[in-house]
Enzyme design. Structure first.
Site, PDB file in Angstrom:
ATOM      1  N   SER A 179      45.724  44.747  30.606  1.00 40.87           N
ATOM      2  CA  SER A 179      44.328  44.453  30.939  1.00 40.87           C
ATOM      3  C   SER A 179      43.464  44.307  29.677  1.00 40.87           C
ATOM      4  CB  SER A 179      43.821  45.564  31.863  1.00 40.87           C
ATOM      5  OG  SER A 179      42.552  45.264  32.354  1.00 40.87           O
ATOM      6  N   HIS A 384      46.210  45.127  40.185  1.00 39.94           N
ATOM      7  CA  HIS A 384      45.949  45.374  38.773  1.00 39.94           C
ATOM      8  C   HIS A 384      46.558  46.699  38.275  1.00 39.94           C
ATOM      9  CE1 HIS A 384      43.855  44.115  35.200  1.00 39.94           C
ATOM     10  NE2 HIS A 384      43.357  45.315  35.047  1.00 39.94           N
TER      11      HIS A 384
END
Ligand SMILES: *[C@@H]1O[C@H](CO)[C@@H](O)[C@H](O)[C@H]1NC(C)=O
Ligand SMILES: *[C@@H]1O[C@H](CO)[C@@H](O)[C@H](O)[C@H]1NC(C)=O
Ligand SMILES: *[C@@H]1O[C@H](CO)[C@@H](O)[C@H](O)[C@H]1NC(C)=O
Length: 414
Positions: A179, A384
């Site tokens: 990320s 995610h």
């Protein structure tokens, strides 16, 4: 549009209540799964170093000074063998090195890499639990928090990479970012291209640069207000968002105990930013995750992401046109030069990722000329946080990552 802090705050409150409401109606009865031992709960309050030692691995703490005088703490799981290949892991937003080891040996990526013979180095960005020091600024001052992820990429990463190269005397490292840990890599390589020479290959887990198609409600909610920096800073109280601490730790443990009906609520708040996949979340581990996340970040990091969403570009921090002109020489913030990235890049993305959407990853892949492969995680619901916390992360993603990395081993050892 005129937005008083009051209106924004009310909106946020309504929003928050809606989540709680939805949770009460949909998920009141969370299934009871495995027995929770005190042993695992203890992990919520152990730091990265103690966690790693607890599970029988060696761990070292290293202090790194950046050019602008921040003091960062790195964690290393050294290899027992000579000439081990070196890998560097960089965590995501609101997180820390703990991210790579929370899931315990056999599941956490840092352990998996150590078991595969790597010398594992984990970075900690300025402002998180482990990197809250500066040679002259105190974290209680706003001056300390005057950074976004741009500074993490421009100052922290090169300082840590150079430190690792100096300590291990290898010519290159391999890089794994998750990320924001990928965002800072793009920043570094486009602003200091000489660092491409120091990275043999980069594995981008849930890459984040273009975020125009983001689904994260929180970032979307912030985006309209990113021009009113002052207002946002006031609303959020200080210059720091969501620091971890005793209160958070207690709240995490109390709220997220498996037996507690409120568990689903805290699950939802945590997943509000990042998407939701109950299937791949080990609920037993939730108190542990809550004990370590959020680990602190500056408000500017979130605002900068809000600006990217709004502009649909990968650009430097927008200070307002007057200050932009002074700092950048242009009224608008300049775009990062992704063409300067030369290290071989492997992108790993997932369909249900709210922050790193397939559409945006495709756009990024077209901009970075050194992308060697783009891989979809073969599970539709994968989201995610699953990149670091999923029950099946090993077979769904880590096996492939290690497989790719083995081709570059010979460049990253002596
Ligand atoms: C969930 O975590 C607990 C504690 O680490 C572990 O014993 C259990 O096997 C995990 N469950 C799954 C499905 O991985
Ligand atoms: C996850 O792993 C378990 C066993 O460890 C297996 O039964 C299950 O099918 C796996 N799920 C996926 C989606 O790979
Ligand atoms: C490293 O190994 C790969 C194959 O695994 C090979 O293609 C490459 O030329 C080697 N590089 C060096 C510097 O030895």
């Amino acid at each position: 549009m005129f937005c008083s802090p009051k209106i924004v705050f009310s909106l946020a409150l309504v929003y928050f209540c809606e989540i709680i409401h939805a949770v009460e109606y949909n998920e009141l009865y969370s299934p009871h799964s495995e027995y929770t031992s005190n042993d695992i709960l203890e992990d919520a309050r152990l730091d990265t170093f103690s966690l790693i030692r607890k599970y029988g691995y060696n761990c070292e703490i290293h202090r790194v000074y950046t050019e602008d005088k921040y003091i960062l703490e790195m964690h290393r799981i050294p290899s027992s063998k000579e000439n081990a290949p070196v890998v560097f892991l960089q965590h995501g937003l609101l997180s820390s090195s703990a991210e790579w080891v929370l899931m315990t040996p056999g599941r956490g990526l840092a352990y998996i890499l150590a078991d595969a013979g790597y010398d594992v180095w984990m970075g900690n960005a300025r402002g998180n639990t482990y990197s809250r020091r500066h040679t002259s600024l105190k974290p209680t001052s706003s001056a300390f928090w005057k950074f976004s992820w741009h500074e993490i990429g421009y100052y922290d990463l090169p300082a840590m990479i150079d430190y690792v190269l100096k300590e291990t005397k290898v010519p290159k490292i391999q890089y794994i970012g998750f990320s924001q840990g990928t965002t800072v890599f793009w920043v570094l390589m486009s602003t200091r291209p000489e660092y491409n020479e120091k990275v043999a290959a980069m594995q981008a887990l849930a890459p984040v640069a273009y975020i125009g198609n983001i689904k994260s409600p929180l970032i979307k909610a912030i985006a309209p207000f990113t021009n009113s920096l002052e207002i946002i800073l006031k609303i959020l109280g200080t210059n720091e968002i969501l620091p971890n601490g005793k209160i958070n730790e207690l709240a995490g443990q109390k709220l997220c105990l498996e037996e507690a009906i409120t568990q689903s609520i805290c699950t939802n708040i945590l997943f509000l930013i990042c998407g939701f996949n109950a299937d791949q979340l080990n609920t037993t581990m939730l108190p542990v995750v809550m004990g370590h996340t959020p680990a602190g970040a500056s408000t500017r990091q979130l605002i900068h992401f809000g600006q990217l969403y709004k502009s649909n570009k990968f650009v430097q921090f927008d200070h307002g046109w007057l200050t932009n002109k002074r700092i950048y020489g242009t009224f608008k913030p300049p775009a990062y030069n992704l063409e300067a990235i030369k290290s071989p890049v492997f992108l790993h993305y997932a369909d249900n990722d709210w922050l790193s959407t397939p559409k945006d990853v495709k756009k990024l892949a077209a901009k970075i000329t050194s992308v060697v492969g783009t891989f979809r995680v073969p599970l539709a619901k994968f989201n995610h946080l699953d990149f670091v916390f999923a029950i099946n992360a090993t077979e769904l993603i880590y096996d492939r990552v290690l497989n790719i990395m083995s081709q570059f081993k010979n460049q990253t050892s002596n």
